[in-house]
Design a protein around this motif. Structure first.
Motif, PDB file in Angstrom:
ATOM      1  N   ARG A 164       0.808   5.649   0.545  1.00 49.89           N
ATOM      2  CA  ARG A 164       0.016   6.814   1.234  1.00 49.89           C
ATOM      3  C   ARG A 164       0.386   8.176   0.532  1.00 49.89           C
ATOM      4  O   ARG A 164       1.368   8.481   0.076  1.00 49.89           O
ATOM      5  CB  ARG A 164       0.479   6.927   2.754  1.00 49.89           C
TER       6      ARG A 164
ATOM      7  N   LEU B 103       0.814  -1.243  -0.103  1.00 50.58           N
ATOM      8  CA  LEU B 103      -0.048  -0.204   0.012  1.00 50.58           C
ATOM      9  C   LEU B 103       0.813   1.138   0.056  1.00 50.58           C
ATOM     10  O   LEU B 103       2.092   1.256   0.494  1.00 50.58           O
ATOM     11  CB  LEU B 103      -1.037  -0.003   1.304  1.00 50.58           C
TER      12      LEU B 103
ATOM     13  N   TYR C 150      -3.518   3.986  -0.815  1.00 47.77           N
ATOM     14  CA  TYR C 150      -4.064   3.341  -2.097  1.00 47.77           C
ATOM     15  C   TYR C 150      -3.132   2.009  -2.387  1.00 47.77           C
ATOM     16  O   TYR C 150      -2.348   1.616  -1.488  1.00 47.77           O
ATOM     17  CB  TYR C 150      -3.811   4.183  -3.383  1.00 47.77           C
ATOM     18  N   ASP C 151      -3.812   1.163  -3.174  1.00 42.24           N
ATOM     19  CA  ASP C 151      -3.023  -0.025  -3.554  1.00 42.24           C
ATOM     20  C   ASP C 151      -1.857   0.585  -4.591  1.00 42.24           C
ATOM     21  O   ASP C 151      -1.689   1.506  -5.126  1.00 42.24           O
ATOM     22  CB  ASP C 151      -3.765  -0.814  -4.344  1.00 42.24           C
ATOM     23  N   ASP C 152      -0.626  -0.070  -4.244  1.00 40.72           N
ATOM     24  CA  ASP C 152       0.644   0.168  -4.575  1.00 40.72           C
ATOM     25  C   ASP C 152       1.021  -0.669  -5.705  1.00 40.72           C
ATOM     26  O   ASP C 152       0.366  -0.866  -6.607  1.00 40.72           O
ATOM     27  CB  ASP C 152       1.760   0.492  -3.623  1.00 40.72           C
TER      28      ASP C 152
END
Ligand SMILES: CC(C)(COP(=O)(O)OP(=O)(O)OC[C@H]1O[C@@H](n2cnc3c(N)ncnc32)[C@H](O)[C@@H]1OP(=O)(O)O)[C@@H](O)C(=O)NCCC(=O)NCCS
Length: 404
Positions: free
Chosen positions: A138, A136, A294-296
């Motif tokens: 940020r 994830l 968010y998804d990374d």
């Protein structure tokens, strides 16, 4: 709807520019200019670009570059970094991407690449192909006029500042040692830098590279740009787009510098590690706001036993997991995991999951217990789940930090 035959095959060198225009079009961008293409052609690694063709034109693309992924325990495993995926908008939802993904995954498996990864434009696309959200990221926003580094923090060292032409030359070497910094980080082969440069050449605001030098040489950098409109048109914003630090001196030193840049109203840093202690660096912690998580990076275990054997596991005890993979079916089966490693087994499994869920566990970004709660893992008993939580745990939050 007219049905046409289509062909899925590796692109020829002469087809790459057309494919690049197609991909940019899928993101609603213009085709490359001659000047763009001069640079962007170097992003294409030979023999790594799959195209879908119909009626003599490229209608879809999925390519990759060879990289390496840092996994828990600090090993770096061979990685296929998947990028530039798109299907022409008049040909979507007819299975073109499905065919491209299958061809590409088969290529990775045949070449013996254990892991693939990508960043997804939309979260609903890649799970069906076995990719799972492994890390994830940020986004944070700092009120620059309110944010001050507290007195106890290190820093105060000199910062070297470079503009884009120098940064293009310097950053590949500066970044290289950071690739092993934490699980989820990747090597940046030469093929990834033309896209990085193109982004800055097209963006609003001049790019700057701030380099922090400690006792043992370069130990941190931040690449940023500042957008400075007329005051009535909005805030002056410093965008931190790529930043890595090796120690607390570099962390505090670079943030002190970024907060000192004149005229700036706010700093937006995106794609940051979720555990980066920026707020704790400030006297007024509310001057740093989390805008979103968010998804990374999305990971795909191409060779499950090889990938599972490449990382280390923590704690005592062992657990048997059952994995289902409907595309690369030889991955399906049961594996015993412990601090001694990973071995295939016929024993009954305590945890069952699909290969995309295993990818979520792989770098320590999610706890097995959380994925049981979310209905992604079926478990026979709570003790096995607790063991899996300990085995997969990572020291620090995994994070990629490289857009590709
Ligand atoms: C994402 C994209 C490549 C999908 O291509 P496609 O050829 O339409 O995909 P497929 O037809 O093979 O779809 C396979 C399945 O995924 C689903 N799917 C694919 N893309 C989807 C999306 N964006 N939203 C929702 N579902 C999607 C399809 O509905 C289909 O589901 P089904 O098997 O249940 O029927 C295409 O829509 C595209 O180019 N989008 C714009 C550019 C982009 O976002 N690229 C990805 C960059 S990471």
């Amino acid at each position: 709807m007219r049905v046409t035959d289509r062909e899925i095959r590796l692109l020829k060198p002469t087809e790459l520019r057309e494919a690049n225009a197609l991909f940019r079009g899928t993101l609603h961008g213009p085709p490359p200019s001659d000047e763009d293409w001069e640079r962007v052609q170097h992003a294409y690694q030979p023999e790594r670009s799959w195209g879908a063709f119909a009626d003599g034109s490229v209608i879809g693309l999925a390519r990759s570059v060879d990289s390496a992924l840092t996994v828990p325990g600090d090993a770096q495993v061979e990685l296929a970094a998947v990028t530039a995926v798109g299907v022409r908008s008049d040909r979507t939802r007819r299975g073109v991407l499905t065919e491209l993904m299958r061809a590409q995954l088969t290529e990775f498996a045949e070449r013996g690449v254990p892991v693939a990864a990508l960043h997804a434009s939309e979260a609903v696309i890649y799970g069906r192909f076995g990719y799972g959200v492994a890390t994830l990221e940020r986004s944070i926003r700092l009120d620059r006029r309110r944010a001050t580094v507290h007195n106890g923090a290190a820093g105060g060292d000199e910062i070297e500042l470079h503009a884009l032409d120098d940064a293009v030359r310097l950053l590949p070497e500066i970044y290289a040692p950071f690739a092993a910094g934490r699980a989820g980080m990747v090597a940046r082969p030469s093929y990834l830098w033309p896209g990085w440069e193109g982004h800055y050449r097209r963006s609003n605001g001049a790019m700057r590279l701030a380099v922090h030098r400690g006792r043992d040489g370069v130990d941190g950098y931040a690449a940023y740009r500042v957008h400075n409109p007329w005051p009535e048109e909005g805030d002056c914003v410093l965008y931190v787009e790529d930043m890595n630090v090796a120690n607390p001196d570099a962390f505090a030193g670079l943030w002190r510098y970024l907060l000192s840049v004149d005229l700036v109203d706010r700093i937006d840093a995106f794609g940051r590690p979720v555990d980066e202690p920026v707020a704790a660096l400030l006297t007024d912690q509310r001057a740093c706001e989390t805008r979103g998580v968010y998804d990374d990076v999305w990971v795909r275990l191409v060779d499950v036993p090889a990938a599972l054997s490449a990382r280390t596991y923590r704690g005592s005890g062992s657990v048997v997991i059952d994995v289902r993979d409907t595309i690369l079916t030889s991955n399906s089966g049961s594996y015993r995991l412990s601090a001694d490693g990973c071995a295939r087994t016929d024993e009954p499994a305590a945890l069952s999951m699909t290969v995309d869920t295993l990818a979520m566990l792989y770098l320590g970004g999610w706890q097995a217990s959380a994925l049981v709660t979310a209905g992604r893992i079926e478990a026979t008993d709570a003790e096995s789940v607790a063991i899996a939580d300990r085995l997969f745990a990572a020291d620090v939050a995994p994070w990629c930090g490289t857009p590709f």
